[in-house]
Enzyme design. Structure first.
Site, PDB file in Angstrom:
ATOM      1  N   GLU A 173      38.917  45.022  41.133  1.00 13.74           N
ATOM      2  CA  GLU A 173      38.846  46.475  41.384  1.00 13.74           C
ATOM      3  C   GLU A 173      38.523  47.234  40.095  1.00 13.74           C
ATOM      4  O   GLU A 173      39.196  48.194  39.719  1.00 13.74           O
ATOM      5  CB  GLU A 173      40.145  46.963  41.998  1.00 13.74           C
ATOM      6  CG  GLU A 173      40.385  46.385  43.374  1.00 13.74           C
ATOM      7  CD  GLU A 173      41.470  47.100  44.144  1.00 13.74           C
ATOM      8  OE1 GLU A 173      42.374  47.684  43.520  1.00 13.74           O
ATOM      9  OE2 GLU A 173      41.409  47.103  45.387  1.00 13.74           O
ATOM     10  N   GLU A 373      39.886  41.278  49.889  1.00 12.19           N
ATOM     11  CA  GLU A 373      41.157  41.940  50.218  1.00 12.19           C
ATOM     12  C   GLU A 373      40.964  42.846  51.423  1.00 12.19           C
ATOM     13  O   GLU A 373      40.019  43.628  51.461  1.00 12.19           O
ATOM     14  CB  GLU A 373      41.676  42.820  49.067  1.00 12.19           C
ATOM     15  CG  GLU A 373      42.141  42.058  47.866  1.00 12.19           C
ATOM     16  CD  GLU A 373      42.707  42.960  46.790  1.00 12.19           C
ATOM     17  OE1 GLU A 373      43.205  44.061  47.127  1.00 12.19           O
ATOM     18  OE2 GLU A 373      42.634  42.576  45.607  1.00 12.19           O
TER      19      GLU A 373
HETATM   20  C1  BGP Z   1      44.560  46.383  45.450  1.00 14.49           C
HETATM   21  C2  BGP Z   1      44.926  45.272  44.490  1.00 14.49           C
HETATM   22  C3  BGP Z   1      45.894  44.286  44.995  1.00 14.49           C
HETATM   23  C4  BGP Z   1      46.874  44.842  46.033  1.00 14.49           C
HETATM   24  C5  BGP Z   1      46.265  45.843  46.970  1.00 14.49           C
HETATM   25  C6  BGP Z   1      47.258  46.568  47.833  1.00 14.49           C
HETATM   26  O1  BGP Z   1      44.382  47.502  44.695  1.00 14.49           O
HETATM   27  O2  BGP Z   1      43.755  44.552  44.119  1.00 14.49           O
HETATM   28  O3  BGP Z   1      46.538  43.769  43.851  1.00 14.49           O
HETATM   29  O4  BGP Z   1      48.028  45.248  45.461  1.00 14.49           O
HETATM   30  O5  BGP Z   1      45.532  46.800  46.317  1.00 14.49           O
HETATM   31  O6  BGP Z   1      47.774  47.648  47.113  1.00 14.49           O
HETATM   32  P1  BGP Z   1      49.334  47.901  47.114  1.00 14.49           P
HETATM   33  O7  BGP Z   1      49.932  46.615  46.660  1.00 14.49           O
HETATM   34  O8  BGP Z   1      49.570  49.013  46.202  1.00 14.49           O
HETATM   35  O9  BGP Z   1      49.695  48.237  48.546  1.00 14.49           O
END
Ligand code: BGP
Length: 474
Positions: A173, A373
């Protein structure tokens, strides 16, 4: 889906491993972020303060329990597992010449475990876990020296695992840091702690440039090590919709999209787009960018574009509308989308947005894409040792249905789909365990209590069927 479609799940070292100082590992930037919540930002502390709570220190004890977890992923039929290598396990401070052998050994064992079940490891090199020492001593990616340190790390691990890992990606990201309002993003992407009154955008443009150079060198050196390597870029895909058909709103949506697209433009196409150079000109930025840098970037284009997809944004130029400034998109122009529901953390639920973004990227780049993701964060209830997470099944079912249309009707070339947080883990933006994503429940709460026992949710069995049917059963 195609026969070799890479169905799987995704995690990240700092959100699962724990063992934050075990076997020679150095402090990472994730180890100095306290817990937070949907309305309480995480605190980034100077080192580890004894009176604070750091949820990543223990994670879900994956470092000790990974064999059990990998076995559960295999039971679901995963064809791949995405995770990251914690940079500070390999180079505790980050500027050493020689790696920490105990750290290398852990990932040798982990990748062997993954492969023994015929799963492909999909490895992220930098997933918000750079060595804390690089922030303290060098100012993180403000410093051009980080290129050398990162390339030393990436080449050591690509060489070590060149016969175990085929799929790599560089910076997770990488575009988050364009969200200047929430300091967690520039910190986790680049180790940047904004100074009072500084021009944040300029600092981010400069750090991102060094990362583009480091990524391009990594791609070239990786291909020299193993011509079969597939090395990708990775961005957070948050499409921006115009709230109305007013041309001003449509232009605003295009402008907001470019805050994300410029990162993939540079890493996929190999040069800076003119709209970015115009922005630097307008702002009088004289960045540290050399001709050699630009030649390196041109020769280090990625093989695929990986991305995360959770939500879409809606933007409006109408000053009378209440602007939500969504935390993941952060732009002050974001407004509620009246056609979409949202999660308890305020993230819009938009399955069609996944099909939209797949088409936008494939039209723009015509290289393979990889959804690395996609997931549904929710405060699951444990009911007599069962978790009936029908809402997560519904969310994933709708998103997979749109993903299939993008491939089967629109012709998008998609490598795979790894559900984020395939096991409950520490949330990134809030540091919470209660924001659960997993097909597997982990008995740990936000006051660090729990047995860490694992428990299959209803979605575990659902996803097992989805994979078994190669996506026909939803
Ligand atoms: C993205 C990241 C992940 C994961 C996901 C969900 O930004 O790449 O690491 O955490 O988000 O976000 P969160 O964990 O804040 O719900």
């Amino acid at each position: 889906m195609k026969e070799n479609f890479l169905w799987g799940g995704a995690i990240a070292a700092h959100q699962v491993e724990g063992a934050y100082l075990t076997d020679g590992k150095g402090l990472s930037i994730a180890d100095v972020m306290t817990n937070g919540s949907v309305d309480q930002p995480r605190e980034i502390t100077k080192g580890v303060q004894m009176d604070k709570y750091y949820p990543n220190h223990d994670g879900i004890k994956f470092y000790d329990l990974y064999k059990e977890d990998v076995k559960l992923f295999a039971e679901m039929g995963f064809r791949c597992l995405r995770t990251s290598i914690a940079w500070s396990r390999i180079f505790p401070n980050g500027d050493e010449e020689k790696p920490n052998e105990a750290g290398l050994k852990f990932y040798d064992d982990l990748f062997d475990e993954i492969k023994q079940y015929n799963m492909e490891p999909i490895i992220t090199l930098s997933h918000f876990e750079m060595p804390y020492y690089l922030v303290e001593k060098y100012g993180g990616w403000r410093n051009r020296k980080l290129i050398k340190f990162f390339v030393n790390f990436s080449t050591v691990v690509m060489k070590r695992y060149k016969n175990k890992v085929k799929y790599w990606m560089t910076f997770n990201e990488i575009n988050n840091q364009m969200i200047l309002t929430n300091t967690i993003f520039a910190y986790t992407n680049s180790g940047i702690v904004f100074q009072e009154g500084e021009d944040r955008l300029k600092a981010v443009y400069q750090a991102a440039h060094y990362q583009f150079v480091a990524s391009a060198i990594t791609v070239r050196k990786g291909h020299e090590m193993n011509a079969d390597f597939k090395i990708g870029a990775m961005i957070a895909a948050t499409p921006n919709y115009a709230y109305s058909c007013r041309p001003e709103d449509v232009l605003l949506a295009q402008k907001e999209d470019r805050k994300n697209l410029y990162f993939s433009d540079v890493q996929v196409r190999g040069h800076y787009p003119s709209y970015i150079q115009k922005d630097w000109e307008r702002r009088g930025y004289k960045l540290d960018i050399t001709q050699e840098d630009l030649q390196i970037i041109e020769k280090g284009c990625v093989d695929y574009l990986g991305f995360s997809y959770y939500l879409s944004n809606t933007v409006s130029t109408d000053p009378d509308m209440s602007h939500t400034g969504n935390d993941l998109a952060g732009n002050a122009d974001a407004v509620e989308n009246p056609y979409l529901a949202a999660t308890s953390w305020g993230w819009s639920i938009d399955p069609l947005g996944l099909r939209y973004i797949l088409n936008q990227y494939y039209d723009r780049y015509e290289i393979p894409l990889f959804i690395v993701e996609n997931g549904f964060g929710y405060e699951d209830n444990l009911d007599c040792n069962k978790v009936h997470d029908n809402n997560r099944i519904q969310f994933l079912k709708e998103h997979i249905a749109e993903m299939k249309k993008a491939v089967e009707e629109d012709g998008v070339d998609l490598l795979g789909y790894t559900v984020w947080g395939c096991i409950d883990l520490v949330s990134f933006t809030t540091g919470e365990m209660r924001k659960r994503y997993g097909f597997i429940y982990v008995d740990r709460d936000d006051s660090e209590k729990g047995s860490y026992k694992r428990l299959k949710k209803d979605s575990f069995y659902w996803y097992q069927q989805v994979i078994k049917s190669n996506g026909d059963y939803l």
